[in-house]
Write a protein that holds these residues in place. Structure first.
Motif, PDB file in Angstrom:
ATOM      1  N   LEU A 142       0.833  -1.203   0.000  1.00  0.00           N
ATOM      2  CA  LEU A 142       0.000   0.000   0.000  1.00  0.00           C
ATOM      3  C   LEU A 142       0.868   1.254   0.000  1.00  0.00           C
ATOM      4  CD1 LEU A 142      -2.740   1.488   0.332  1.00  0.00           C
ATOM      5  CD2 LEU A 142      -2.469   1.168   2.792  1.00  0.00           C
ATOM      6  N   GLU A 143       1.832   1.321   0.896  1.00  0.00           N
ATOM      7  CA  GLU A 143       2.707   2.493   0.980  1.00  0.00           C
ATOM      8  C   GLU A 143       3.520   2.678  -0.302  1.00  0.00           C
ATOM      9  OE1 GLU A 143       4.922   2.000   4.608  1.00  0.00           O
ATOM     10  OE2 GLU A 143       3.152   2.418   5.855  1.00  0.00           O
ATOM     11  N   ARG A 144       3.996   1.572  -0.890  1.00  0.00           N
ATOM     12  CA  ARG A 144       4.768   1.654  -2.143  1.00  0.00           C
ATOM     13  C   ARG A 144       3.906   2.200  -3.275  1.00  0.00           C
ATOM     14  NH1 ARG A 144       5.077  -1.215  -6.522  1.00  0.00           N
ATOM     15  NH2 ARG A 144       3.862  -2.964  -5.716  1.00  0.00           N
ATOM     16  N   LEU A 145       2.667   1.724  -3.377  1.00  0.00           N
ATOM     17  CA  LEU A 145       1.777   2.196  -4.443  1.00  0.00           C
ATOM     18  C   LEU A 145       1.383   3.655  -4.243  1.00  0.00           C
ATOM     19  CD1 LEU A 145      -0.445  -0.948  -5.012  1.00  0.00           C
ATOM     20  CD2 LEU A 145       1.324  -0.010  -6.539  1.00  0.00           C
ATOM     21  N   VAL A 146       1.178   4.072  -2.996  1.00  0.00           N
ATOM     22  CA  VAL A 146       0.883   5.486  -2.730  1.00  0.00           C
ATOM     23  C   VAL A 146       2.030   6.350  -3.246  1.00  0.00           C
ATOM     24  CG1 VAL A 146       0.621   7.219  -0.906  1.00  0.00           C
ATOM     25  CG2 VAL A 146      -0.671   5.074  -0.782  1.00  0.00           C
ATOM     26  N   PRO A 153      -5.013  11.518   1.871  1.00  0.00           N
ATOM     27  CA  PRO A 153      -3.736  10.951   2.306  1.00  0.00           C
ATOM     28  C   PRO A 153      -3.931   9.616   3.018  1.00  0.00           C
ATOM     29  CG  PRO A 153      -4.336  12.828   3.669  1.00  0.00           C
ATOM     30  CD  PRO A 153      -5.359  12.751   2.580  1.00  0.00           C
ATOM     31  N   LEU A 154      -2.875   8.832   3.050  1.00  0.00           N
ATOM     32  CA  LEU A 154      -2.910   7.530   3.706  1.00  0.00           C
ATOM     33  C   LEU A 154      -3.339   7.711   5.155  1.00  0.00           C
ATOM     34  CD1 LEU A 154      -2.357   4.509   3.651  1.00  0.00           C
ATOM     35  CD2 LEU A 154       0.053   5.005   4.062  1.00  0.00           C
ATOM     36  N   GLY A 155      -4.400   6.998   5.540  1.00  0.00           N
ATOM     37  CA  GLY A 155      -4.877   7.119   6.904  1.00  0.00           C
ATOM     38  C   GLY A 155      -5.993   6.141   7.217  1.00  0.00           C
ATOM     39  N   ASP A 156      -6.519   6.266   8.421  1.00  0.00           N
ATOM     40  CA  ASP A 156      -7.640   5.465   8.904  1.00  0.00           C
ATOM     41  C   ASP A 156      -8.901   6.304   8.728  1.00  0.00           C
ATOM     42  OD1 ASP A 156      -9.628   4.204  10.386  1.00  0.00           O
ATOM     43  OD2 ASP A 156      -8.299   3.696  12.050  1.00  0.00           O
TER      44      ASP A 156
END
Length: 126
Positions: free
Chosen positions: A84-88, A100-103
């Motif tokens: 997930l982090e790599r694709l972001v 942004p990446l989050g919950d």
């Protein structure tokens, strides 16, 4: 047999660069690719296999007044947090962060980015 596949139509001859990004990001393959005949340039039609999903890609031979919008996106369920982090990072580079990446409650790890070609990606860790 009836099939349904996403179709990404680009302008300005960038389909090859977009194809390279997507194949690199997902470890995919180009199943088939046909270039435009001269005097046009770019890809007339390519078919990609991205994690088993077939996606069609093309450079429009006709100028038009529309492009991609976030209202249509490709939704990706990632295998793990590292993917997930790599694709972001990969897909969001030189693009835009829509969420942004989050919950967000519906997912403990979710991000929504638009890549540098304007294609919108919802990236999720189920």
């Amino acid at each position: 047999m009836t099939t349904i596949r996403p179709f990404l139509m680009f302008q300005g001859g960038v389909a090859q660069a977009a194809t390279d990004l997507y194949v690199s990001a997902f470890g995919g393959t180009v199943v088939a690719s046909t270039p435009h005949a001269p005097p046009q340039s770019g890809i007339q039609l390519a078919e990609l296999d991205l994690k088993g999903q077939r996606v069609l890609v093309s450079d429009s031979a006709v100028d038009h007044g529309f492009d991609f919008t976030p209202s249509t996106s490709l939704f990706v369920d990632c295998a793990d947090r590292a993917e997930l982090e790599r694709l972001v990072q990969t897909l969001g580079a030189d693009g835009a962060t829509l969420m942004p990446l989050g919950d967000y409650g519906f997912s403990s790890a979710f991000a929504w980015v638009a890549d540098r070609f304007g294609v919108s990606w919802q990236l999720n860790l189920p």
